[in-house]
Design a protein around this motif. Sequence first.
Motif, PDB file in Angstrom:
ATOM      1  N   ALA A 152       0.829  -1.173   0.000  1.00 17.08           N
ATOM      2  CA  ALA A 152       0.000   0.000   0.000  1.00 17.08           C
ATOM      3  C   ALA A 152       0.865   1.224   0.000  1.00 17.08           C
ATOM      4  N   ASP A 187      -1.075  -0.620  -9.520  1.00 15.97           N
ATOM      5  CA  ASP A 187      -1.464  -0.452  -8.125  1.00 15.97           C
ATOM      6  C   ASP A 187      -2.726   0.411  -8.059  1.00 15.97           C
ATOM      7  N   GLY A 203      -5.332   2.014  -5.224  1.00 12.42           N
ATOM      8  CA  GLY A 203      -5.393   2.180  -3.780  1.00 12.42           C
ATOM      9  C   GLY A 203      -6.393   3.219  -3.320  1.00 12.42           C
ATOM     10  N   ASP A 205      -4.210  -0.942  -0.580  1.00 16.44           N
ATOM     11  CA  ASP A 205      -3.948  -1.004  -2.017  1.00 16.44           C
ATOM     12  C   ASP A 205      -4.014  -2.434  -2.520  1.00 16.44           C
ATOM     13  N   TYR A 206      -4.353  -2.539  -3.790  1.00 18.37           N
ATOM     14  CA  TYR A 206      -4.286  -3.820  -4.496  1.00 18.37           C
ATOM     15  C   TYR A 206      -3.210  -3.668  -5.559  1.00 18.37           C
ATOM     16  N   VAL A 266      -0.544  -5.455  -8.287  1.00 24.95           N
ATOM     17  CA  VAL A 266      -0.338  -6.660  -9.081  1.00 24.95           C
ATOM     18  C   VAL A 266       0.937  -6.523  -9.910  1.00 24.95           C
ATOM     19  N   HIS A 280      -0.051 -12.165  -1.789  1.00 20.29           N
ATOM     20  CA  HIS A 280      -0.831 -11.240  -0.971  1.00 20.29           C
ATOM     21  C   HIS A 280      -0.836  -9.855  -1.609  1.00 20.29           C
ATOM     22  N   PRO A 281      -1.605  -9.664  -2.680  1.00 19.62           N
ATOM     23  CA  PRO A 281      -1.587  -8.377  -3.390  1.00 19.62           C
ATOM     24  C   PRO A 281      -2.295  -7.256  -2.647  1.00 19.62           C
ATOM     25  N   LEU A 282      -3.060  -7.576  -1.585  1.00 15.25           N
ATOM     26  CA  LEU A 282      -3.786  -6.556  -0.835  1.00 15.25           C
ATOM     27  C   LEU A 282      -3.009  -6.210   0.424  1.00 15.25           C
ATOM     28  N   SER A 335       4.813  -7.582  -0.975  1.00 17.42           N
ATOM     29  CA  SER A 335       3.985  -7.887   0.175  1.00 17.42           C
ATOM     30  C   SER A 335       4.857  -8.242   1.368  1.00 17.42           C
TER      31      SER A 335
END
Length: 272
Positions: free
Chosen positions: A24, A73, A75, A93-94, A96, A105-107, A148
């Motif tokens: 994030a 990204d 967010g 944030d997500y 990738v 763990h992209p979140l 992550s």
Amino acid sequence: MKKITKILSLATMLMMAATGVAMATPSTQIWIPSTDVQGYKTLHLGIDNYFRASGVAKSAPSPSSTRDANVMDIGLTAGILPFEKLQMEIGVDYLVIANNPNDNHPLMGNFKIGTPEESLFKLSPALAFGMYNIGPTQPAGNAPFVVSGQNIIYGLAAKTIPAIGPVPSLGRVSAGYYRGSKNSFQDTRLDPSKSQNQGVLLSWDRTMSEISDKLWMAVDYMGGNNVMGAVNVGVSWAFAKNVSVIFGYDIYKEKALAGNNTFTTQLDINFP
């Protein structure tokens, strides 16, 4: 005092909820955090894309034989404290990284607490403390090719150089330091017992009012011989009061870890 305690407790619970599910980005310059904090009840949407400037960097980790992976990204960051001299934001944030099987763990989450310039005493700098890329610690074998679980903690101070007579302000300078998870910053191909998980944060930014109040420029630097170390330059144009886009270029210090340099576009929208 009870009201402040209640607000901080709520902020902590929201942050823990975000991080419990798992990069994030807090309010930033181009790459590094800034001392800016989202205002109370402001919701910020950021959509950041990083496009590779060229093919595979020498020795870079890439599932493709033609080009390093691009990054996207998305967010949300919200300001949660109703005080002028003490501000706080939390976000999730997500992120990738294309075709990266190691990052599960992209979140991820972030938070920042800050004070604006001259809030503590006359001529005092802006101060900020926070964390980002908060998430579950990744196995050391996955590092350094994931973001992550970097769990970067940082502190920053910033000061705007005042105008002197006919000489306009030269802009704002920021300096700070960060430290992240040792596992996430290890390069296991070299020496698993060593990590480069800390370094300086430096930046300069300025609104180019001689041209237009809508034009902003910045340069920032993140130290450390790791996957995050980079020099970044960019300009931003405000298309509306609450909508702006950054166009930048990112030069990575360790291309064998981070891949080749990238062009970045960062769309920022504030609500309301």
